[in-house]
Write a protein that holds these residues in place. Structure first.
Motif, PDB file in Angstrom:
ATOM      1  N   SER A  59       9.746   3.357  -2.527  1.00 41.24           N
ATOM      2  CA  SER A  59       9.927   1.799  -2.423  1.00 41.24           C
ATOM      3  C   SER A  59      10.065   1.929  -0.773  1.00 41.24           C
ATOM      4  CB  SER A  59      11.367   1.505  -2.761  1.00 41.24           C
ATOM      5  OG  SER A  59      12.420   2.270  -2.083  1.00 41.24           O
ATOM      6  N   GLU A  60      10.127   0.533   0.004  1.00 39.12           N
ATOM      7  CA  GLU A  60      10.157   0.155   1.192  1.00 39.12           C
ATOM      8  C   GLU A  60      11.412   1.070   1.986  1.00 39.12           C
ATOM      9  OE1 GLU A  60      10.742  -3.680   4.254  1.00 39.12           O
ATOM     10  OE2 GLU A  60       9.985  -3.999   2.299  1.00 39.12           O
ATOM     11  N   GLU A  61      12.289   0.910   1.100  1.00 35.29           N
ATOM     12  CA  GLU A  61      13.788   1.300   1.668  1.00 35.29           C
ATOM     13  C   GLU A  61      13.527   2.827   1.763  1.00 35.29           C
ATOM     14  OE1 GLU A  61      18.498   1.430   0.533  1.00 35.29           O
ATOM     15  OE2 GLU A  61      16.986   0.285  -0.485  1.00 35.29           O
ATOM     16  N   ASP A  62      13.031   3.434   0.812  1.00 40.35           N
ATOM     17  CA  ASP A  62      13.009   4.768   0.824  1.00 40.35           C
ATOM     18  C   ASP A  62      11.868   5.439   1.783  1.00 40.35           C
ATOM     19  OD1 ASP A  62      14.804   5.314  -1.201  1.00 40.35           O
ATOM     20  OD2 ASP A  62      13.487   5.448  -2.697  1.00 40.35           O
ATOM     21  N   TYR A  63      10.864   4.714   1.754  1.00 40.33           N
ATOM     22  CA  TYR A  63      10.159   5.002   2.825  1.00 40.33           C
ATOM     23  C   TYR A  63      10.539   5.275   4.458  1.00 40.33           C
ATOM     24  CZ  TYR A  63       5.705   5.275   5.554  1.00 40.33           C
ATOM     25  OH  TYR A  63       4.688   5.563   6.712  1.00 40.33           O
TER      26      TYR A  63
ATOM     27  N   SER B 246       0.905  -1.278  -0.167  1.00 38.86           N
ATOM     28  CA  SER B 246      -0.072   0.027  -0.032  1.00 38.86           C
ATOM     29  C   SER B 246       0.782   1.121   0.046  1.00 38.86           C
ATOM     30  CB  SER B 246      -0.929   0.071   1.410  1.00 38.86           C
ATOM     31  OG  SER B 246      -1.903  -0.909   1.025  1.00 38.86           O
ATOM     32  N   ILE B 247       2.031   1.259   0.695  1.00 37.50           N
ATOM     33  CA  ILE B 247       3.021   2.571   0.718  1.00 37.50           C
ATOM     34  C   ILE B 247       3.445   2.721  -0.589  1.00 37.50           C
ATOM     35  CG2 ILE B 247       5.200   3.059   1.478  1.00 37.50           C
ATOM     36  CD1 ILE B 247       4.550   1.738   4.116  1.00 37.50           C
ATOM     37  N   THR B 248       3.810   1.441  -1.331  1.00 43.87           N
ATOM     38  CA  THR B 248       4.434   1.749  -2.611  1.00 43.87           C
ATOM     39  C   THR B 248       3.295   2.501  -3.522  1.00 43.87           C
ATOM     40  OG1 THR B 248       5.773  -0.231  -2.326  1.00 43.87           O
ATOM     41  CG2 THR B 248       5.425   0.537  -4.769  1.00 43.87           C
TER      42      THR B 248
END
Length: 381
Positions: free
Chosen positions: A184-188, A176-178
């Motif tokens: 991306s997960e890492e950037d979030y 959902s974040i993407t």
């Protein structure tokens, strides 16, 4: 909106819609839950069949299967997604002050900030008004305290979450974040100074809270049948037609006292025609001032609590085929009513919706009782 639509505050599809809303929550898709919380914040509710009581929708942020609120994702992150992401939507800063207590647990401004920052990020360059920020904060604090009481009670009952359950919810969350953040997960995680372990801990707490709520609000078919047998009046439906003479003008403003008097006299004349045996449907087509006129005034079947009180009281008191003895006044104007049919809904037809209704009532009671048990105290801010 036509007057007959406003008069009928719920229709036969509302119960089904209500059930579908719960099913959306059970998908664990954050998109669905942020819409629900945004509605709560803005005090916007779709019309729910009042057969199932006005307050069936839980006043709290957690419902069965709703893994919401992690990192503020449940608090209204639809707005401003494309407005730009380089500047915060507000310049508000948070300290370390305790803003709420749940038993021995303290919730601080710093924790609230962690939940609010993603919202500000998504608003981008669109600065939020202070009252809007406050509304989101209050909703999130309510969510955080609700999660905590459910989690504490779940722990007392030794409810746990498996690694597989946590993995699944974490994956859903990051998916959902993407979609919502374009990160991306890492950037979030980097953007909001989080670690994967931080997020997984929140997810674990919410999974456990949800599992407890699901268990505590379970309703068996036997319970539902018992309720049905004791409250059969709730499941009586009547069908009626009406003729409406409006007491509002084209702008929705109430007409003068003199005009109301003329309207009542007109309605009484029409009533006499109906009582003398003239075709009710034709009278409705000729005189009624709402869109039901084209259908002869037919309003289809409705249950108790779905119509405004004066109308409902009159319609349910009539015999099938009977026309009201007097003109009925409501906020919409003067009504002449004819009851055309009635039916008792059988248990098998409404079983699923009734179980949903009773489950929601249990959820409300569970949360209310736990808020008291754990002495939840939200500080003035």
């Amino acid at each position: 909106m036509s007057e007959d639509k406003k008069l009928n505050q719920g229709n036969q599809e509302d119960i089904q819609d209500y059930t579908q809303e719960i099913e959306k929550n059970n998908t664990n898709n954050v998109n669905n839950d942020q819409e629900n919380n945004t509605e709560e914040i803005n005090e916007v509710e779709s019309a729910k069949s009042k057969d199932l009581k006005k307050d069936n929708k839980s006043a709290k942020a957690i419902v069965i299967g709703a893994i919401v609120g992690v990192l503020c994702l449940g608090a209204g992150y639809t707005v401003g997604k494309d407005a730009g992401r380089k500047l915060p939507a507000t310049h508000k800063s948070y300290g370390s002050k305790v803003i709420a207590t749940v038993g021995d647990t303290k919730i601080t401004e710093k924790e609230l900030s962690g939940r609010m920052q993603p919202l500000f990020y998504l608003n981008g360059k669109t600065e939020m008004a202070s009252d809007q920020v406050k509304a989101y904060e209050e909703s999130m604090i309510d969510y955080m305290t609700t999660t905590e009481v459910l989690y504490l009670e779940a722990k007392s009952e030794k409810i746990t979450a498996t690694k597989e359950e946590i993995d699944s919810e974490y994956t859903n969350l990051m998916s959902s974040i993407t979609q919502q953040f374009g990160l991306s997960e890492e950037d979030y995680l980097k953007q909001f100074k989080l670690t994967k372990e931080d997020v997984r801990k929140d997810v674990e707490k919410e999974v456990i809270a949800m599992k407890y709520m699901k268990k505590a609000s379970d309703v068996s078919e036997k319970e539902a049948k018992n309720y049905y047998d004791k409250n059969k009046d709730e499941f009586l439906k009547v069908r009626a037609s009406h003729i409406l003479i409006q007491n509002t003008d084209t702008d929705g403003k109430e007409v003068s006292a003199a005009q109301k008097k003329k309207n009542k006299e007109k309605a009484e004349e029409i009533l006499k025609k109906a009582q003398s045996g003239e075709d009710f449907a034709e009278l409705a087509k000729n005189y009624s001032q709402d869109s039901s006129a084209e259908n002869g005034g037919d309003l289809d079947f409705f249950g108790k609590g779905q119509m405004v009180e004066p109308f409902e009281k009159a319609a349910f008191s009539l015999k099938v085929g009977e026309v009201s003895k007097d003109v009925i006044e409501s906020q919409f104007g003067y009504h002449i009513i004819k009851k055309t049919d009635e039916k008792q809904e059988d248990f098998d037809t409404i079983k699923s919706d009734l179980i949903t209704k009773l489950s929601y009532e249990k959820q409300n009671n569970v949360v209310d009782n736990l808020v008291e048990k754990y002495n939840v105290d939200v500080k003035d801010r």
